[in-house]
Design an enzyme around this catalytic site. Structure first.
Site, PDB file in Angstrom:
ATOM      1  CB  CYS A   8      -1.008  -0.339   1.163  1.00 55.78           C
ATOM      2  SG  CYS A   8      -0.331   0.730   2.803  1.00 55.78           S
ATOM      3  CG  ASN A  11       4.500  -1.886   5.393  1.00 53.20           C
ATOM      4  OD1 ASN A  11       5.565  -2.145   5.663  1.00 53.20           O
ATOM      5  ND2 ASN A  11       3.570  -2.517   5.308  1.00 53.20           N
ATOM      6  CB  CYS A  13      -3.797   2.267   7.012  1.00 50.90           C
ATOM      7  SG  CYS A  13      -3.576   3.498   7.151  1.00 50.90           S
ATOM      8  NE  ARG A  14      -4.371   1.703   1.174  1.00 54.51           N
ATOM      9  CZ  ARG A  14      -4.355   1.931   0.423  1.00 54.51           C
ATOM     10  NH1 ARG A  14      -5.162   1.825  -0.843  1.00 54.51           N
ATOM     11  NH2 ARG A  14      -3.352   2.703  -0.362  1.00 54.51           N
ATOM     12  CB  SER A  15       0.295  -3.561   2.628  1.00 57.58           C
ATOM     13  OG  SER A  15       1.184  -2.944   3.260  1.00 57.58           O
ATOM     14  CG  ASP A 125      -4.539   5.127   2.717  1.00 57.31           C
ATOM     15  OD1 ASP A 125      -4.661   4.818   3.687  1.00 57.31           O
ATOM     16  OD2 ASP A 125      -3.828   5.846   1.875  1.00 57.31           O
TER      17      ASP A 125
END
Length: 156
Positions: A8, A11, A13-15, A125
């Site tokens: 993401c 690195n 939040c999402r990933s 995001d």
């Protein structure tokens, strides 16, 4: 060993959410020993930091471990290490292409590409939307679909 890297923007939040969920899924299925799972960001703003508070909160609610996770930036060598490089959105894909090494056999795709009739093409995001629950919903669906695809293709 099947190597999966989630990407993401920063690195945090999402990933890392995807990394934690995917690890949990492989553990629940008793196949964690067949996978190396990691995450990284396009940018270097958060290198060394733990996942975002919102990501930690939603993972805590779901009893999913993120212990030891620290943000890192994607590097060219990742194309030599990972079989699957899975991005959260189209911009991540574009950014990855600018640093991609020409390596055969590496699958680079968006997480939502694996979800049939996905409600989103990209995982929004939550750093900006603040909707970590919706991100969890999408990432969870994507990780389940990705794991199913890998199991089918690799005979896991």
């Amino acid at each position: 060993m099947i190597n999966v890297l989630f990407i993401c923007l920063g690195n945090i939040c999402r990933s890392p959410m995807a990394e934690a969920i995917f690890r949990q899924l492989t553990e629940e299925e008793g196949i964690a020993d067949q996978f190396h799972v990691d995450s990284a960001g396009i940018g270097d703003w958060h290198v060394g930091l733990p996942p975002h508070e919102g990501t930690r909160k939603v993972l805590d609610q779901k009893n999913i471990s993120y212990q030891g996770m620290k943000a890192r930036q994607v590097v060219k060598q990742d194309w030599e290490t990972f079989d699957y490089i899975i991005a959260m959105d189209e911009q991540n894909i574009h950014d990855l292409e600018t640093i991609r090494k020409e390596v055969e056999g590496v699958t680079v795709a968006k997480l939502m590409d694996y979800v049939e009739k996905a409600e989103e093409e990209n995982v929004p995001d939550p750093y900006f939307t603040k909707n970590f629950d919706y991100t969890y919903h999408l990432v969870s669906k994507g990780c389940s679909a990705l794991l199913s695809e890998i199991k089918q293709k690799r005979g896991v």
